[in-house]
Design a protein around this motif. Structure first.
Motif, mmCIF file in Angstrom:
data_model
loop_
_atom_site.group_PDB
_atom_site.id
_atom_site.type_symbol
_atom_site.label_atom_id
_atom_site.label_comp_id
_atom_site.label_asym_id
_atom_site.label_seq_id
_atom_site.Cartn_x
_atom_site.Cartn_y
_atom_site.Cartn_z
ATOM 1 N N LEU A 75 -41.924 -42.768 4.068
ATOM 2 C CA LEU A 75 -41.157 -42.562 5.282
ATOM 3 C C LEU A 75 -40.336 -41.289 5.159
ATOM 4 O O LEU A 75 -39.882 -40.930 4.075
ATOM 5 C CB LEU A 75 -40.229 -43.761 5.520
ATOM 6 C CG LEU A 75 -40.923 -45.089 5.815
ATOM 7 C CD1 LEU A 75 -39.913 -46.232 5.741
ATOM 8 C CD2 LEU A 75 -41.584 -45.060 7.191
ATOM 9 N N GLN A 128 -36.908 -40.023 10.194
ATOM 10 C CA GLN A 128 -37.305 -41.188 10.978
ATOM 11 C C GLN A 128 -36.223 -42.271 10.996
ATOM 12 O O GLN A 128 -36.391 -43.278 11.694
ATOM 13 C CB GLN A 128 -38.598 -41.789 10.401
ATOM 14 C CG GLN A 128 -39.821 -40.903 10.558
ATOM 15 C CD GLN A 128 -41.033 -41.504 9.880
ATOM 16 O OE1 GLN A 128 -41.212 -41.368 8.684
ATOM 17 N NE2 GLN A 128 -41.867 -42.171 10.648
ATOM 18 N N ILE A 163 -36.107 -45.794 13.100
ATOM 19 C CA ILE A 163 -36.227 -47.078 12.400
ATOM 20 C C ILE A 163 -35.053 -47.984 12.750
ATOM 21 O O ILE A 163 -35.220 -49.183 13.018
ATOM 22 C CB ILE A 163 -36.309 -46.849 10.877
ATOM 23 C CG1 ILE A 163 -37.630 -46.161 10.528
ATOM 24 C CG2 ILE A 163 -36.177 -48.164 10.116
ATOM 25 C CD1 ILE A 163 -37.728 -45.715 9.085
ATOM 26 N N PHE A 203 -44.731 -48.615 11.089
ATOM 27 C CA PHE A 203 -44.635 -47.295 10.463
ATOM 28 C C PHE A 203 -45.658 -47.120 9.354
ATOM 29 O O PHE A 203 -45.657 -46.121 8.647
ATOM 30 C CB PHE A 203 -43.221 -47.076 9.913
ATOM 31 C CG PHE A 203 -42.198 -46.785 10.972
ATOM 32 C CD1 PHE A 203 -41.960 -45.485 11.396
ATOM 33 C CD2 PHE A 203 -41.486 -47.802 11.577
ATOM 34 C CE1 PHE A 203 -41.030 -45.203 12.374
ATOM 35 C CE2 PHE A 203 -40.548 -47.541 12.562
ATOM 36 C CZ PHE A 203 -40.322 -46.239 12.968
ATOM 37 N N LEU A 234 -39.947 -50.203 3.166
ATOM 38 C CA LEU A 234 -38.917 -50.058 4.194
ATOM 39 C C LEU A 234 -37.542 -50.356 3.619
ATOM 40 O O LEU A 234 -36.581 -49.604 3.844
ATOM 41 C CB LEU A 234 -39.207 -50.981 5.369
ATOM 42 C CG LEU A 234 -38.146 -51.015 6.480
ATOM 43 C CD1 LEU A 234 -38.015 -49.644 7.134
ATOM 44 C CD2 LEU A 234 -38.484 -52.075 7.521
#
Length: 211
Positions: free
Chosen positions: A135, A139, A143, A161, A168
């Motif tokens: 990630l 972002q 998120i 994602f 995450l």
């Protein structure tokens, strides 16, 4: 009110900058490439006090005017789309929307992922699967917005994602300072009051809307 930025550049054999200007609207914020190319657009805008926001638009006359490798160009476009920026290619009449269901955006993301996969194999030949796509810190606002939606779970957000739930959580632990502060404060409260169960900062269940 949204902003439209027109990035114009000229290279050997391409349409001239003056010819490109004829296709722009009077309200367009024009950025002439100079010595920098399209992947430095946000940096050039920042120098002029302009920051692209979700819903803004970036115009290019034609990709033949951009002196970048295809992989670098794809990555630059994908980065803008992930920020919610619309991309328009004037000469071909193509408009790429940042929505997840936009087919052109999906193709650009797939090409970017393909490059990352091959690059992972070359830089880590022992791992034939390539490097897991990570990630991007940029972002984080997106998120957070997804996690605040009623009924959403961390597992669903992670899947949207293209990462694992653990990825995450690790990403949020590293980049979301507000979450880390809340977690540490709750841990302190739990130490001060034995017997009270500490509540995790992010759980895999429906989240509550922000007050």
């Amino acid at each position: 009110m949204s902003t439209t930025v027109a990035f114009i550049a000229e290279c050997q054999g391409s349409v001239t900058i003056d010819e490109q200007r004829a296709f722009l609207d009077p309200a367009d914020h024009v950025v002439v490439a100079g010595k920098k190319s399209f992947n430095k657009l946000t940096e050039m805008l920042a120098q002029g006090g302009v920051e692209l926001q979700r819903g803004d638009r970036v115009k290019l006359y034609d990709l033949s005017c951009i002196t970048l490798s295809t992989t670098t160009l794809v990555r630059a476009m994908s980065t803008l789309l992930r920020k919610g920026i619309v991309i328009e290619i004037i000469s071909s009449g193509i408009v790429v929307e940042p929505d997840a269901d936009d087919k052109v955006r999906a193709m650009l993301d797939a090409l970017d992922a393909h490059y990352r996969y091959l690059h992972g194999i070359k830089t880590h030949p022992a791992d034939r699967r390539g490097r897991r796509r990570l990630l991007d810190p940029e972002q984080l606002p997106q998120i957070r917005a997804e996690l605040e939606k009623p009924g959403v779970t961390a597992t669903k957000v992670a899947a949207s994602f293209g990462v694992a739930r653990s990825t995450l959580f690790n990403f949020l632990d590293r980049y979301d300072q507000d979450r880390r502060f809340a977690r540490d404060r709750k841990a302190d409260q739990a130490d001060a009051a034995p017997g009270d169960d500490a509540v995790p900062a992010l759980v895999d269940g429906p989240t509550q809307p922000a007050p």
